[in-house]
Design a protein around this motif. Sequence first.
Motif, PDB file in Angstrom:
ATOM      1  N   SER A 179      11.077  25.884  -4.738  1.00  0.00           N
ATOM      2  CA  SER A 179      11.713  25.562  -6.015  1.00  0.00           C
ATOM      3  C   SER A 179      10.670  25.260  -7.079  1.00  0.00           C
ATOM      4  O   SER A 179      10.808  25.671  -8.236  1.00  0.00           O
ATOM      5  CB  SER A 179      12.656  24.358  -5.835  1.00  0.00           C
ATOM      6  OG  SER A 179      13.182  23.947  -7.084  1.00  0.00           O
TER       7      SER A 179
ATOM      8  N   GLY B 113      11.668  24.562   1.199  1.00  0.00           N
ATOM      9  CA  GLY B 113      12.604  24.893   0.129  1.00  0.00           C
ATOM     10  C   GLY B 113      12.253  24.192  -1.167  1.00  0.00           C
ATOM     11  O   GLY B 113      12.321  24.776  -2.253  1.00  0.00           O
TER      12      GLY B 113
ATOM     13  N   THR C  62      17.637  23.405  -1.710  1.00  0.00           N
ATOM     14  CA  THR C  62      16.855  24.521  -1.156  1.00  0.00           C
ATOM     15  C   THR C  62      16.105  24.089   0.095  1.00  0.00           C
ATOM     16  O   THR C  62      15.968  24.857   1.049  1.00  0.00           O
ATOM     17  CB  THR C  62      15.868  25.055  -2.200  1.00  0.00           C
ATOM     18  OG1 THR C  62      15.062  23.973  -2.707  1.00  0.00           O
ATOM     19  CG2 THR C  62      16.592  25.707  -3.356  1.00  0.00           C
TER      20      THR C  62
ATOM     21  N   THR D 112      18.055  20.128  -6.965  1.00  0.00           N
ATOM     22  CA  THR D 112      17.946  21.532  -6.579  1.00  0.00           C
ATOM     23  C   THR D 112      16.954  21.701  -5.433  1.00  0.00           C
ATOM     24  O   THR D 112      17.194  22.454  -4.489  1.00  0.00           O
ATOM     25  CB  THR D 112      17.492  22.381  -7.781  1.00  0.00           C
ATOM     26  OG1 THR D 112      18.463  22.255  -8.828  1.00  0.00           O
ATOM     27  CG2 THR D 112      17.362  23.844  -7.400  1.00  0.00           C
TER      28      THR D 112
END
Length: 595
Positions: A121, A117, A198, A194
């Motif tokens: 990103s 993830g 993710t 972030t």
Amino acid sequence: MNKLPTWRYLLQMVRYKLWLYLLHGTLWGTFNLSALVAGLLARAFFDTLTGQAQLPGGTMGVIILLVVLAVCRVILMLTAGSAEIMMRFTMSNLLRRNLLRRVLDRPGAYALPYSIGDAISRFRDDAYQAEDNVDWSDEIVGQGLFAVVAFIVLLSINARMALITIVPLIVVAIIARRASTALGRYRAASSQATSEVTGAIGDILAAVQTVQASGAEGRTVAHFQRLNEQRRTTMLTDRLATQALSALTNNTASLGTGLIMLLAASSIRGGSMTVGDFALFISYLSFIADFTSGIGQFLAVYKQTGVAFERMGALLGDAPLSTLVEHTPMHLKGSLPAVPAPMRHESDRLNHVEVRGLTYLHPHSGRGVAGVDLSLSRGTLTVVTGRVGSGKTTLLQTLLGLLPMEKGEIRWNGQVVENAAAFFVPPRAAYTSQVPRLFSETLKQNILLGLPDDHAALKTAIRGAVLEHDVETLEEGLETSVGTRGVKLSGGQVQRTAAARMLVRDAELLVIDDLSSALDVETERALWQRIFEHKDATCLVVTHRRIAMQRADRIIVLKDGKVDATGTLAELLATNAEMRNLWQGDYEDSADELM
């Protein structure tokens, strides 16, 4: 590794498609130029209305010119917008392609330094940030040039008021300069938060069964909520700081504009400025105001882009940072180039593989293999066995170049193999890993993985993997979608699909890491029997299963990363205590006992 200045990255991106970048800048520049012309027409229109100027076509002629100009501006805007879309797409995808190429160039057994993830990103958000900065760069240059032209024209109308227009620009530059460090820090924290969210989503979705089995649903959700709250806080800080800077720059420019308009009104009353001059002044003042607010935002974006390049650079590993913006074909139009099937040459035929002193130690644990010797002859089955952590998988991965060999030598038919990763690929070698990976494609696509659709070869591989009856029971046969990571298949079907993928490549050497751990005894027996229907089949296999060791021509027993003994099963049972301990253990029911 020293990081590169942000402008160096941007310059290389611009140079990749310089013509597209210049086209984009020229079109938007022409659009802005039309606004300069519109200002001149507005002055002529108001001066004609007040009788301070006379035009051949009168006011109607000016109106017609303004309408024509408006239509041209719409056409220019659409054309420039199309060029901008193509330019932005090209620039960000250059970064993404280079990142992906580098990820694929990493030693195959090396994990990414971040979660899936987090890596996504960086591919998505950070590449977009760089794309945005490239778009800003030529637009801010164009705005600056037209602001200079507008300033010169304003000087000719009223020097005092024109000089006042510079004051907001100076104030904005000072504010942006002082805020840039904080903006970079806020963007780094926001991007990291972030990435953690993710990454957590990817980990949770990949481990649903584990979470359920351990009763950890509540703790998992609570952990995710904490990460999401942290992300919300950091993103709010980042957005608030960015918007605050934007508001300061815009309002500073607006206050300056308001002050100048008041001064202009007094000049009209005093007769030193016509109504047309006032209209032109206000029109051109917008160029300076737009540049004033734009330069503040550009400086903020530039600082944030530096953070984005740092984050993307972290995925490059040991590659030079310039790799990120290296110019390379992307084939955005037309058909993709055909990928040639592996060609078989006489030198690819395996007669003998000799390995001497093979060594690789994992940097974090210090465990691995050291000084391993092995010899593989055509048409033989060699089994590698040992306890948990003895180095079996590391041995296979180092031989294949999936881990970088630290010491040792590999010879293929007497010739030294210089680059194992590039050499041990089809048609010379094919590999099935301990945990096979399937893609969210059809069963056929998972087996072929880009090879031409050869019906006979596919049929042979499916039979060799004892998969033919399973194919018959699937709804759409080979065209059945297997779902994410093969979720629609059983563990045994996943392993046999991986076996078919290996067999369809018709490689000289088959390297197998515990292929049959999820198979029942009868299916496993059929699998080995079909593989060795080809008398030339040469296999190097990690396994603890008795059926494989009973068929083996040679067994290598690993202990603590070194060869403890080699020989046939009978020889080792008679002479080697480690082999006797392994053989006497109840391993038939445990796929992981000796991994």
